[in-house]
Design a protein around this motif. Sequence first.
Motif, PDB file in Angstrom:
ATOM      1  N   ALA A 159       0.828  -1.319  -0.080  1.00  0.00           N
ATOM      2  CA  ALA A 159      -0.099   0.131   0.120  1.00  0.00           C
ATOM      3  C   ALA A 159       0.776   1.225  -0.153  1.00  0.00           C
ATOM      4  CB  ALA A 159      -0.905  -0.089   1.224  1.00  0.00           C
ATOM      5  N   ARG A 160       0.557   2.322  -0.756  1.00  0.00           N
ATOM      6  CA  ARG A 160       1.398   3.380  -0.953  1.00  0.00           C
ATOM      7  C   ARG A 160       0.303   4.591  -0.749  1.00  0.00           C
ATOM      8  NH1 ARG A 160       4.988   0.514  -0.643  1.00  0.00           N
ATOM      9  NH2 ARG A 160       6.555   0.331  -2.026  1.00  0.00           N
ATOM     10  N   GLU A 161       0.688   5.517  -0.030  1.00  0.00           N
ATOM     11  CA  GLU A 161      -0.088   6.777   0.374  1.00  0.00           C
ATOM     12  C   GLU A 161       0.722   7.990   0.198  1.00  0.00           C
ATOM     13  OE1 GLU A 161      -1.545   8.727   4.374  1.00  0.00           O
ATOM     14  OE2 GLU A 161      -1.976   6.915   4.067  1.00  0.00           O
ATOM     15  N   LEU A 162       0.036   9.094  -0.494  1.00  0.00           N
ATOM     16  CA  LEU A 162       0.791  10.361  -0.903  1.00  0.00           C
ATOM     17  C   LEU A 162      -0.589  11.765  -0.513  1.00  0.00           C
ATOM     18  CD1 LEU A 162       3.055  12.116  -1.294  1.00  0.00           C
ATOM     19  CD2 LEU A 162       2.636  12.201  -3.577  1.00  0.00           C
ATOM     20  N   GLY A 163      -0.346  12.419   0.349  1.00  0.00           N
ATOM     21  CA  GLY A 163      -1.242  13.505   0.923  1.00  0.00           C
ATOM     22  C   GLY A 163      -0.522  14.915   0.798  1.00  0.00           C
ATOM     23  N   PHE A 164      -1.310  15.983   0.581  1.00  0.00           N
ATOM     24  CA  PHE A 164      -0.865  17.243   0.595  1.00  0.00           C
ATOM     25  C   PHE A 164      -1.943  17.950   1.453  1.00  0.00           C
ATOM     26  CE2 PHE A 164       0.390  15.387  -3.347  1.00  0.00           C
ATOM     27  CZ  PHE A 164       1.924  15.979  -3.215  1.00  0.00           C
ATOM     28  N   GLY A 165      -1.308  19.053   2.269  1.00  0.00           N
ATOM     29  CA  GLY A 165      -2.176  19.946   3.023  1.00  0.00           C
ATOM     30  C   GLY A 165      -2.016  21.229   2.108  1.00  0.00           C
ATOM     31  N   LEU A 166      -2.879  22.141   2.190  1.00  0.00           N
ATOM     32  CA  LEU A 166      -3.017  23.546   1.692  1.00  0.00           C
ATOM     33  C   LEU A 166      -3.762  24.442   2.547  1.00  0.00           C
ATOM     34  CD1 LEU A 166      -3.811  21.248  -0.988  1.00  0.00           C
ATOM     35  CD2 LEU A 166      -4.414  23.214  -2.157  1.00  0.00           C
ATOM     36  N   ALA A 167      -2.829  25.825   2.336  1.00  0.00           N
ATOM     37  CA  ALA A 167      -3.449  26.755   3.293  1.00  0.00           C
ATOM     38  C   ALA A 167      -3.337  27.907   2.324  1.00  0.00           C
ATOM     39  CB  ALA A 167      -2.148  27.184   4.497  1.00  0.00           C
ATOM     40  N   LEU A 168      -4.158  28.993   2.843  1.00  0.00           N
ATOM     41  CA  LEU A 168      -4.500  30.144   1.886  1.00  0.00           C
ATOM     42  C   LEU A 168      -4.120  31.253   2.814  1.00  0.00           C
ATOM     43  CD1 LEU A 168      -5.500  31.216  -1.073  1.00  0.00           C
ATOM     44  CD2 LEU A 168      -7.933  31.369   0.142  1.00  0.00           C
ATOM     45  N   VAL A 169      -3.117  32.224   2.469  1.00  0.00           N
ATOM     46  CA  VAL A 169      -2.446  33.245   3.068  1.00  0.00           C
ATOM     47  C   VAL A 169      -2.584  34.418   2.199  1.00  0.00           C
ATOM     48  CG1 VAL A 169      -0.923  34.398   4.643  1.00  0.00           C
ATOM     49  CG2 VAL A 169      -1.403  31.769   4.595  1.00  0.00           C
TER      50      VAL A 169
END
Length: 625
Positions: A159-169
């Motif tokens: 199993a492989r996993e890749l996640g991203f978090g996004l912020a707005l400034v």
Amino acid sequence: MTELQHADIPEPLPDGALPLMGENSGLGLSATDDVRPPITIRKVSFQRFKQFKDTTITLRPGVSLIAGGNNSGKTSLLHGLAVWEFCRTATRMERGEEGLLPEATDRQGFGLGDEQFSPINVPSLKHLWTNLKSAKEPDAADGGYTLHLTCEWEQDGKARELGFGLALVNDRLFIKTASSNLASGDPAPRIAYLPPFAGIMAREERINGAIRRRRIGEGLAGAVLRNLLLDMQQANLAKRAALRERPAHESGKRRTKISDADLKRLREEDPWELLLQALRGVFNAELQVKDFREEYHSYIEVLVDKGTVDGYKFKRHPGYNLRDLMVEGSGFLQWLSVYTLATSPDADVLLFDEPDAHLHPTLQQEMLGRLEDLASSVGKQVLLATHSSEILRNAEPSKILQIKPGGSTRYLSEPHQKIGLLEGLGSDYAPRIDQVRKAKHILFVEGTSDIPILKHLAQAAGLTWPTDWVAWHTTASHKERKNLWRALIEDIPGIVAVSLRDRDDEALNTVGDHLQDANCPDLEGFHARKWRRRYIEAYLLWPPTLAACSGKTEDEVTDYLRDHHAIAIGSSFVDRDAPQTLIDVRAKNILTGLGLNAIDVAKNLPAEAICEDVLALLKLLNDLA
């Protein structure tokens, strides 16, 4: 946004600094020889992305048809995957491969200007967030990265996993690797997104991958179509040249032409060859991409040729003049843009948003069939959002991924579940289904006049018409109506349905007591009924009423019935077991011959002329209500 600490904000990239993403964007269509097996996404998770506040969706290999009502989240699913691909590519270009590894989750993210955000078209970056709320929630431990997109897949049995978090400034988008279990060298799925076709131009310049992605994200896929075709054709020419350079045998002599074996393999595997063969088979057409030299030519020229096809041989129609790609119909251009992207070797996962929008039903089925062939032969995963009743009606239920408002999803398992989709189940705005949701009673009838007739007959009989019943007009069989009812009760439990059909030419013994249809036994909640007489108009042939409504005398009506239709109507008219001639009479012809409207006749029918069959049906409706 003030909650994101200054220490968490890295220096943003300079404006316009996001580099070309050709190799792994799926939109540059670069001619790579990447032969690794395609990767299939098994699961995608969203947090605070558009309609998906906290949603995980399981995906299957091959072709999935994304279906649901308007504003249910079909496009949001595709958009979420397109943004994930953008984050992956931007991270790789800014931070290198190590930016996608587990240790990167402890590092700062990087910033982009809104003009650098290209995967989808949004009025502002705030529209990526659920309910436009991008601010950090109190006591949240996300460091201000409030939107999360995560893909999971399997590679070499792991199993492989890749996640991203996004912020707005301050209108700048910050991207951070939020989760990963990748090891160095592990590949990730490459995703390509194609919105509904639009934007083809008379003059298309040569443009790089970043501009292509922006135009596609803005919904202008047509504005880059010639670029994509030129890439494919040039890659094909390079392969052909290389095959001609290969030694013919151990002597080392060069070939004068491509060997039969190499040519066969090229035609079966090369994207340009596959595209041309598909165009020959579907449209009896070929494309001619004119020579393009960047130091000389300003625009890319692609012409369409029409003729006859015999295997791989194409013969132009006599006197046919080649014409520019732009003048072809919207269906041809839509089909071409879909298939061009589908044959690209640079994408594992293809996202198509209503690619059937401009296509005739026959072409819709042809396009889907060819996409399924591609998916099975080379292992591509295709997510195709559609409203097409033609596609959904003919598709295997297991290929349909239904999305409902709020983010709940499921692959269908039974044919009847498709009917609910086709009727608008799950739509934000579906007035008839909204009525059913409130009333939970459906009366299926064949004609638009049936309900008004029944209401007048109920009034004449001194009965109250139950207002709970929602009229559903359809000529479908009891079986098809039952399937629709089964689909509805999965979403709206407790629905009671009465299905009323005309007997027409069916045998009289198919009608049982109380009008029960002998061919369709009752279920709890579903009651199939069939008129004993040919159809409802046969219960209106009361001579005094026909005379009053037509302006004729009762004797004139009686003579007309006898001389033209060989029936005589007496006191047995209301009986359940009326004479056979009355059971089978074509009452619609009688009313037409007298110049009468069935609803007007029903308005004037007296209580003593209400037939026992009609009273049995009205009693059933009242009892069930």
